[in-house]
Scaffold this motif. Structure first.
Motif, mmCIF file in Angstrom:
data_model
loop_
_atom_site.group_PDB
_atom_site.id
_atom_site.type_symbol
_atom_site.label_atom_id
_atom_site.label_comp_id
_atom_site.label_asym_id
_atom_site.label_seq_id
_atom_site.Cartn_x
_atom_site.Cartn_y
_atom_site.Cartn_z
ATOM 1 N N GLU A 229 20.875 38.347 -63.729
ATOM 2 C CA GLU A 229 21.327 37.770 -62.162
ATOM 3 C C GLU A 229 21.447 36.179 -62.092
ATOM 4 N N LEU A 230 20.555 35.593 -62.801
ATOM 5 C CA LEU A 230 20.470 34.035 -63.021
ATOM 6 C C LEU A 230 21.321 33.436 -64.014
ATOM 7 N N GLY A 231 21.549 34.014 -65.056
ATOM 8 C CA GLY A 231 22.319 33.531 -66.115
ATOM 9 C C GLY A 231 21.422 32.462 -67.003
ATOM 10 N N ARG A 232 20.296 32.614 -66.761
ATOM 11 C CA ARG A 232 19.372 31.400 -67.354
ATOM 12 C C ARG A 232 17.984 32.276 -67.852
ATOM 13 N N PRO A 233 17.283 31.519 -68.356
ATOM 14 C CA PRO A 233 15.826 31.977 -68.782
ATOM 15 C C PRO A 233 15.098 32.090 -67.474
ATOM 16 N N GLU A 234 14.195 32.972 -67.087
ATOM 17 C CA GLU A 234 13.384 32.940 -66.203
ATOM 18 C C GLU A 234 12.332 31.887 -66.521
ATOM 19 N N THR A 235 11.745 31.340 -65.327
ATOM 20 C CA THR A 235 10.656 30.574 -65.331
ATOM 21 C C THR A 235 9.478 30.980 -65.196
ATOM 22 N N PRO A 236 8.285 30.319 -65.997
ATOM 23 C CA PRO A 236 6.891 31.158 -66.091
ATOM 24 C C PRO A 236 6.591 31.633 -64.505
ATOM 25 N N GLU A 237 7.053 30.974 -63.408
ATOM 26 C CA GLU A 237 6.354 31.589 -62.052
ATOM 27 C C GLU A 237 7.244 32.939 -61.931
ATOM 28 N N GLU A 238 8.466 32.897 -62.201
ATOM 29 C CA GLU A 238 9.349 34.112 -62.122
ATOM 30 C C GLU A 238 8.741 35.374 -63.175
ATOM 31 N N THR A 239 8.444 34.920 -64.011
ATOM 32 C CA THR A 239 7.774 35.981 -65.228
ATOM 33 C C THR A 239 6.689 36.529 -64.640
ATOM 34 N N GLU B 108 5.940 40.297 -63.319
ATOM 35 C CA GLU B 108 4.871 41.191 -64.161
ATOM 36 C C GLU B 108 3.765 41.778 -63.008
ATOM 37 N N ALA B 109 3.595 40.866 -61.822
ATOM 38 C CA ALA B 109 2.627 41.318 -61.083
ATOM 39 C C ALA B 109 3.493 42.518 -60.080
ATOM 40 N N GLU B 110 4.549 42.430 -60.045
ATOM 41 C CA GLU B 110 5.275 43.501 -59.212
ATOM 42 C C GLU B 110 5.318 44.677 -60.039
ATOM 43 N N ARG B 111 5.521 44.647 -61.058
ATOM 44 C CA ARG B 111 5.903 45.965 -62.049
ATOM 45 C C ARG B 111 4.367 46.663 -61.998
ATOM 46 N N SER B 112 3.193 45.573 -62.099
ATOM 47 C CA SER B 112 1.765 46.198 -62.201
ATOM 48 C C SER B 112 1.504 46.985 -60.842
ATOM 49 N N ARG B 113 2.089 46.293 -59.791
ATOM 50 C CA ARG B 113 1.726 47.119 -58.398
ATOM 51 C C ARG B 113 2.479 48.252 -58.365
ATOM 52 N N THR B 114 3.630 48.170 -58.836
ATOM 53 C CA THR B 114 4.629 49.438 -58.751
ATOM 54 C C THR B 114 3.687 50.620 -59.470
ATOM 55 N N TYR B 115 3.253 50.493 -60.623
ATOM 56 C CA TYR B 115 2.781 51.282 -61.540
ATOM 57 C C TYR B 115 1.570 51.838 -60.852
ATOM 58 N N ARG B 116 0.525 50.881 -60.352
ATOM 59 C CA ARG B 116 -0.476 51.397 -59.557
ATOM 60 C C ARG B 116 -0.194 52.248 -58.404
ATOM 61 N N ALA B 117 0.703 51.973 -57.596
ATOM 62 C CA ALA B 117 1.107 52.742 -56.374
ATOM 63 C C ALA B 117 1.793 54.096 -56.854
ATOM 64 N N ALA B 118 2.234 54.175 -58.037
ATOM 65 C CA ALA B 118 2.739 55.265 -58.663
ATOM 66 C C ALA B 118 1.776 56.234 -59.115
ATOM 67 N N LYS B 119 0.616 55.823 -59.352
ATOM 68 C CA LYS B 119 -0.510 56.608 -59.823
ATOM 69 C C LYS B 119 -1.408 57.024 -58.898
ATOM 70 N N THR B 120 -1.284 56.251 -57.634
ATOM 71 C CA THR B 120 -2.479 56.228 -56.700
ATOM 72 C C THR B 120 -2.362 57.645 -56.027
#
Length: 223
Positions: free
Chosen positions: A15-25, A29-41
């Protein structure tokens, strides 16, 4: 120049056409972790509920049960003697039929300052089942409010002479049992500043039987 020279580092974001910044990474990762935990709850909650139900069922099946109500049989005379240390006024222990089971007996002082000694009895029916409740309360230097509370907040319906004593009668046997409670029929009398109330959940006959035992206890010489 090495083969990697000049190549962008990091994950290419389409979507950006460029490498993601460390902050975006870090955010990804935090959102993926949150989604995983929510799916397991939710599944975890379901499994916890299932295990709880299984444990409860096991307890119900293992613990022995009885359809008969739990009955105690306290020694009223012994408790009266033990409680006598708190007052010089004799605390009565009526002699009741052997089949009656005393399920409670205690001395207590209410917020109104009245020292009360009381006991309750379970009266069995023809098949040995708990059929009626009768009890008495002895209020030392009792006031009218105390008597009113012990008679179910009701007014006397008459007066009778019974077992050599004069009693105020509270006959509310025309009320349904649930409404009448444990003072469907009651008698009260006063002697030397102490008020005695005898009450029951069913028949006047059982209350009068206990009233006779109370009268006998009052006539008995003090030990």
């Amino acid at each position: 120049m090495s083969p990697a020279a000049g190549k962008p580092s990091g994950r290419i974001v389409a979507e950006l056409g460029r490498p993601e910044t460390p902050e975006e990474t870090a955010t990804r990762e935090a959102e993926r972790s949150r989604t995983y935990r929510a799916a397991k709850t939710f599944p975890n909650l379901v499994w916890a509920l299932i295990f709880s139900l299984i444990a409860m069922l096991a307890i119900v099946l293992v613990v022995p049960r009885s359809n008969q109500p739990i009955e105690r049989n306290v020694n009223v005379a012994e408790l009266a003697q033990q409680s006598q240390v708190i007052t010089d006024v004799p605390l009565i222990a009526p002699s009741v039929p052997a089949e009656w089971k005393a399920n409670a007996a205690e001395a207590r002082q209410g917020t109104d300052g009245v020292l009360e000694w009381s006991a309750g009895y379970i009266v069995p029916g023809p098949n040995g089942e708990a059929a009626e409740f009768v009890g008495f309360s002895e209020g030392i230097q009792a006031n009218p409010t105390w008597t009113l509370e012990r008679t179910g907040q009701r007014q006397p319906t008459g007066e009778i002479d019974h077992a050599g004593l004069h009693w105020q009668e509270y006959d509310y046997t025309d009320l349904p049992e649930k409404e009448a409670g444990n003072s469907r029929y009651a008698l009260s009398t006063e002697r030397d500043g102490t008020t005695f109330v005898v009450y029951g959940s069913h028949s006047p006959e059982r209350v009068k039987e206990l009233a006779s035992a109370v009268a006998d206890a009052l006539k008995a010489p003090a030990e």
